[in-house]
Design a protein around this motif. Sequence first.
Motif, mmCIF file in Angstrom:
data_model
loop_
_atom_site.group_PDB
_atom_site.id
_atom_site.type_symbol
_atom_site.label_atom_id
_atom_site.label_comp_id
_atom_site.label_asym_id
_atom_site.label_seq_id
_atom_site.Cartn_x
_atom_site.Cartn_y
_atom_site.Cartn_z
ATOM 1 N N SER A 1 19.004 2.976 42.983
ATOM 2 C CA SER A 1 18.550 4.064 42.520
ATOM 3 C C SER A 1 17.774 3.926 41.251
ATOM 4 C CB SER A 1 19.801 4.965 43.118
ATOM 5 O OG SER A 1 20.197 5.070 43.837
ATOM 6 N N ALA A 2 18.818 2.662 40.216
ATOM 7 C CA ALA A 2 18.601 2.706 38.966
ATOM 8 C C ALA A 2 16.555 1.681 38.740
ATOM 9 C CB ALA A 2 19.767 2.038 37.977
ATOM 10 N N VAL A 3 17.132 1.493 39.693
ATOM 11 C CA VAL A 3 15.412 0.281 39.855
ATOM 12 C C VAL A 3 14.254 1.921 40.445
ATOM 13 C CG1 VAL A 3 13.746 -1.132 40.458
ATOM 14 C CG2 VAL A 3 16.075 -1.709 40.363
ATOM 15 N N ARG A 4 14.498 2.115 41.482
ATOM 16 C CA ARG A 4 13.521 3.231 40.874
ATOM 17 C C ARG A 4 13.331 4.754 40.203
ATOM 18 N NH1 ARG A 4 16.123 4.854 45.930
ATOM 19 N NH2 ARG A 4 14.520 3.602 46.658
ATOM 20 N N LEU A 5 15.021 5.645 39.452
ATOM 21 C CA LEU A 5 14.671 5.738 38.723
ATOM 22 C C LEU A 5 13.700 5.250 37.492
ATOM 23 C CD1 LEU A 5 18.364 7.190 38.738
ATOM 24 C CD2 LEU A 5 16.069 8.897 38.804
ATOM 25 N N THR A 6 14.180 4.288 36.695
ATOM 26 C CA THR A 6 13.255 3.562 35.614
ATOM 27 C C THR A 6 12.031 3.339 36.153
ATOM 28 O OG1 THR A 6 15.522 2.059 35.384
ATOM 29 C CG2 THR A 6 13.482 1.146 34.169
ATOM 30 N N VAL A 7 11.032 2.896 37.024
ATOM 31 C CA VAL A 7 10.365 3.125 38.251
ATOM 32 C C VAL A 7 9.454 3.788 37.671
ATOM 33 C CG1 VAL A 7 8.216 2.056 39.624
ATOM 34 C CG2 VAL A 7 10.188 0.727 39.128
ATOM 35 N N ARG A 8 9.755 4.843 38.045
ATOM 36 C CA ARG A 8 9.852 6.653 38.117
ATOM 37 C C ARG A 8 9.194 7.045 37.072
ATOM 38 N NH1 ARG A 8 12.971 10.522 41.732
ATOM 39 N NH2 ARG A 8 12.326 9.270 42.730
ATOM 40 N N GLU A 9 10.382 7.078 35.518
ATOM 41 C CA GLU A 9 10.255 7.330 34.081
ATOM 42 C C GLU A 9 9.137 6.747 33.552
ATOM 43 O OE1 GLU A 9 13.636 6.507 32.540
ATOM 44 O OE2 GLU A 9 15.357 8.081 33.653
ATOM 45 N N ALA A 10 8.272 4.595 34.396
ATOM 46 C CA ALA A 10 7.536 4.731 33.340
ATOM 47 C C ALA A 10 6.568 5.578 33.861
ATOM 48 C CB ALA A 10 7.796 3.172 33.799
ATOM 49 N N VAL A 11 6.466 5.847 35.272
ATOM 50 C CA VAL A 11 5.000 5.542 35.841
ATOM 51 C C VAL A 11 4.836 7.541 35.086
ATOM 52 C CG1 VAL A 11 3.498 6.447 37.700
ATOM 53 C CG2 VAL A 11 5.163 4.230 37.617
ATOM 54 N N HIS A 12 5.849 8.149 34.654
ATOM 55 C CA HIS A 12 5.715 9.338 33.716
ATOM 56 C C HIS A 12 4.889 8.992 32.348
ATOM 57 C CE1 HIS A 12 5.781 13.627 32.830
ATOM 58 N NE2 HIS A 12 6.759 13.229 32.401
ATOM 59 N N THR A 13 5.513 8.431 32.257
ATOM 60 C CA THR A 13 5.311 8.051 30.418
ATOM 61 C C THR A 13 4.204 7.232 29.982
ATOM 62 O OG1 THR A 13 7.959 7.947 29.835
ATOM 63 C CG2 THR A 13 5.481 6.174 28.255
ATOM 64 N N LEU A 14 3.766 6.348 30.610
ATOM 65 C CA LEU A 14 2.186 5.937 31.329
ATOM 66 C C LEU A 14 0.954 6.953 31.803
ATOM 67 C CD1 LEU A 14 2.480 2.402 33.198
ATOM 68 C CD2 LEU A 14 2.538 3.044 30.728
ATOM 69 N N SER A 15 1.703 7.697 32.529
ATOM 70 C CA SER A 15 0.228 9.201 33.126
ATOM 71 C C SER A 15 0.381 10.244 31.946
ATOM 72 C CB SER A 15 1.114 10.060 34.066
ATOM 73 O OG SER A 15 1.665 8.850 35.128
ATOM 74 N N SER A 16 1.256 10.256 31.783
ATOM 75 C CA SER A 16 1.673 11.517 29.970
ATOM 76 C C SER A 16 1.506 11.032 28.795
ATOM 77 C CB SER A 16 3.351 12.565 29.998
ATOM 78 O OG SER A 16 3.891 11.403 30.072
ATOM 79 N N SER A 17 2.533 10.118 28.081
ATOM 80 C CA SER A 17 2.161 9.657 26.633
ATOM 81 C C SER A 17 0.742 9.517 26.287
ATOM 82 C CB SER A 17 3.177 8.228 26.795
ATOM 83 O OG SER A 17 3.164 8.484 25.089
ATOM 84 N N GLU A 18 0.372 9.173 25.319
ATOM 85 C CA GLU A 18 -0.598 8.773 24.187
ATOM 86 C C GLU A 18 0.178 7.729 23.058
ATOM 87 O OE1 GLU A 18 -3.578 9.003 25.398
ATOM 88 O OE2 GLU A 18 -3.470 9.564 26.874
ATOM 89 N N ASP A 19 1.107 7.189 22.910
ATOM 90 C CA ASP A 19 2.264 7.057 21.852
ATOM 91 C C ASP A 19 2.001 5.205 21.895
ATOM 92 O OD1 ASP A 19 3.578 5.857 20.487
ATOM 93 O OD2 ASP A 19 5.340 6.443 19.901
ATOM 94 N N GLY A 20 1.532 4.800 22.037
ATOM 95 C CA GLY A 20 1.030 3.051 21.437
ATOM 96 C C GLY A 20 2.456 2.470 22.011
ATOM 97 N N GLY A 21 2.754 3.230 20.958
ATOM 98 C CA GLY A 21 4.803 2.328 21.182
ATOM 99 C C GLY A 21 5.977 1.871 22.042
ATOM 100 N N LEU A 22 5.486 3.887 22.386
ATOM 101 C CA LEU A 22 5.739 4.132 23.425
ATOM 102 C C LEU A 22 6.092 3.337 24.749
ATOM 103 C CD1 LEU A 22 8.196 6.319 24.449
ATOM 104 C CD2 LEU A 22 6.467 7.517 24.777
ATOM 105 N N ILE A 23 4.260 3.366 25.110
ATOM 106 C CA ILE A 23 4.443 2.790 26.257
ATOM 107 C C ILE A 23 3.979 1.372 25.626
ATOM 108 C CG2 ILE A 23 1.376 1.825 27.468
ATOM 109 C CD1 ILE A 23 0.647 4.539 26.695
ATOM 110 N N PHE A 24 4.607 0.612 24.497
ATOM 111 C CA PHE A 24 4.727 -0.785 24.917
ATOM 112 C C PHE A 24 5.782 -0.880 24.978
ATOM 113 C CE2 PHE A 24 5.026 -4.985 22.413
ATOM 114 C CZ PHE A 24 4.458 -5.691 23.459
ATOM 115 N N SER A 25 6.475 -0.137 24.415
ATOM 116 C CA SER A 25 8.574 -0.455 24.700
ATOM 117 C C SER A 25 8.323 -0.051 26.361
ATOM 118 C CB SER A 25 9.114 0.650 24.120
ATOM 119 O OG SER A 25 8.664 1.790 24.143
ATOM 120 N N THR A 26 8.022 0.670 26.913
ATOM 121 C CA THR A 26 8.366 1.032 28.247
ATOM 122 C C THR A 26 8.008 -0.316 29.785
ATOM 123 O OG1 THR A 26 7.992 3.548 28.063
ATOM 124 C CG2 THR A 26 7.567 2.992 30.097
#
Length: 825
Positions: free
Chosen positions: A6-31
């Motif tokens: 479940s932790a892997v699934r949640l991490t991947v889901r949060e990463a996909v959400h960040t990639l889809s909504s964020s325009e912050d390059g530093g946040l995307i890089f860290s994700t």
Amino acid sequence: MDPVFSAVRLTVREAVHTLSSSEDGGLIFSTLGSLKRYLGETENPALPGEQEEFARVHFSAFLRCLVGKLSPDWLELLPDGQLEELWASFFLQGPADQAFLVLMEAIEGTAGPSFRLMKMVQLLARFLREGRMAAVMEAQCWQQTELAFPLLHEALVTKVVGLPDRLGNCLQRENLAEFFPQNYFPLLGEEIVRVLQAAVDSLRGGLDCSVSFVSQVLGKACVHGRQKEMLGVLVPRLTVFTQGSCLWQRVCWRLVECVPDRAVEAVLTGLVEATPGPEVLSRLLGNLVMKNKKAQFVMTQKLLFLQYGFATPVLQSLLGYLAMDSQRRPLLIQVLQELLDTWGSSSAIRHAPLSQQRYLSKAILICLAHLRDAELQDSRDGLLASLMAGVKCRLDSSLPAVRRLGMIVAEVASARIHPEGPPLKFQYEEDELSCEMLALATPRPVADSPSEAGPSVTPVAAETPDKETEVGGVPQARLEGSDSELDSDDEFVPYDMSGDRELKSHKAPMYIRDCVEALTTSEDWERWEAALQALEGLVFRSQAATREVSVELAKVLLHLEEKTSVVGFEGLRQRALVAVTVTDPARVAEYLTSQFYAVNYSLRQRMDILDVLTLAAQELSRPGRLGRAPQHSSLDAPSQPSCTAAPAWRAVVDERIRNKTRRFSKGCPRRGPAGSPNEFNVVAGYFFFPLLRRFDKPLVTFDLLGDDQLVLGRLAHTLGALMYLAANTTVAVPMGKALLEFVWALRFHGDGYVRRGLLSAVSSVLLSVPAERLLTDMSDELLEARSWLADVAEKDPDEDCRMLAVKALLLLEKLKDKLLSLSSP
């Protein structure tokens, strides 16, 4: 639900959400950096279970998300290409098979040229350069995915092999050099070698693996026609690796055994062509022909009987492979029996191309060279029966090349199959082909392994110094002490005997009747020889006297037999006959054509009649013949020895005069020879029509439509030549109609030599008869001939027949264009 998963699934889901909504390059890089721990490429990697779940469940979906975000603005969120390098690392460091499939899916799904398409293509090129294609195949070798996911396995094979075609369709002119077939498939071959090396290392370490996926990739590439690119890289490397490693040999055997049945022929054909010899082929294939029925059919049937375009070394590798192992040698004996059966089939001789007959003959000789005497004795009766039947059929053929093949194979095979019997000996011209075939028949050492067949020539080399010592020792000392040196006459200069001539007790006859008497009744062989040598010149000098006895003289020459060893007897006799026919063409041609269908003549005499008629017609139709001096035979020169040396000094003197003479003008150019009527015009009918009168009526000893097809072929060629020489004559039109009827009656003849004569006859008609008369008098015949010629050009097994048919069709096309140009205003 497992909390770790479940932790892997949640991490991947949060990463996909960040990639889809964020325009912050530093946040995307860290994700993205946090997700790389699931690939095991960071200092603090995830647990093995988490890595497995990420790779098995989430990796492909996450890559598709990365592909969807690819744009110029998104990559510029961080400077210096940091984000692009991090984005590409997921494709280059994650599971290679999934990354490859996602890349191919993204490239094929992008419509038209775009920034995303070019970035994906460049990434795929980098994927190939960094050796990730080997990782794709290695993953399949250890996972056995074809059992669980057969559709995925098949899709992966299709995309790996079809990558150049797919990229070429997508990119068109923008395609990269890495994806050209000539560059991609050698790279794929190198990657296969790396995979096989990993498999060998795994087996040495006690781990199990499968090369089934690699076999399918190799088979599909060969089916697509890429044997040279793939095997040109694989075979040299595998030849080195299998030299002293049994494990490498086992891996290679398994690689070929796992090739799908539909690809066995393509792979084996490529391997046989690419391997440098039977030893290497045996190391790469093992006993595949004993385990796989499809492979056995390809190696013992298809490559020998259905395909014949391979070079001789390929044939030696194939049959040598069958002879390399004791388990495969029964197949070699079986192949020899089938080869002799096919080689001796009258139907195969008639319908098989000459190149295929040469191929089969070479295969027979190579088989005989590899088999032991004891093995041949066990199958002697069957082999000898097939051989004798084939020799008879081939010696009856009208083609000299087919007869010569029969002679060569019969000599070699009879000596090997029945050595205690009387040897067969034939007389044939030795050329490059015959020398090559006799060299193939040289017996080879027999061994059950490649290592035993190698040093067979070493004892012979070791004996050479002993022989040299023996020759250079006692016998040479004996020569030094003998009187041979004292009596030597090497210091004397030999006389120049180049101008000497043979002294004869009889002079050459001066009259035609004296020649006839000498040739018929004289028992003095010198007089007989002198008469024969002088006859041609006398005929040209005494034409009126020749006409009085022309028919009698032609009869004497036609039945004349060689009684002495006179040089060039056949040529002297033929030229004399031609001279008599040219001097009195109507009467002599009428006599010769009547004798062509008479009884009690040999085939040689009948063909001599045809040759004489052709040469006489050629001389009669020669332009300007009436205005020129008669041409004497060059063989009359020995009777005048002073003339042989004259041209040498005369040429030197003329050249000196020409060089020292100063000319201010050469005057008017020389005029060509004066025109004169064609002498063959008035006598063409005497030469031509009697030959067509009885060709379909067999005699007791002469049957043109039966066994005497050689004479029938010569008759067709003669009629075509007479037709060509009768061009622009008044009798050309009826001759053309009669000749087309003759051709139409025999157009389906089974002998290739006869068909060649018929086709050349059709071309002669098209060249000799005026175009307007062809259209008005022979339009129906030409329409029928056109369809027949098209069928021959497409389906006839004889290459020369196909070429002649194409030439005749081209003449028909030129004739049609000429008529259209004349009819147009």
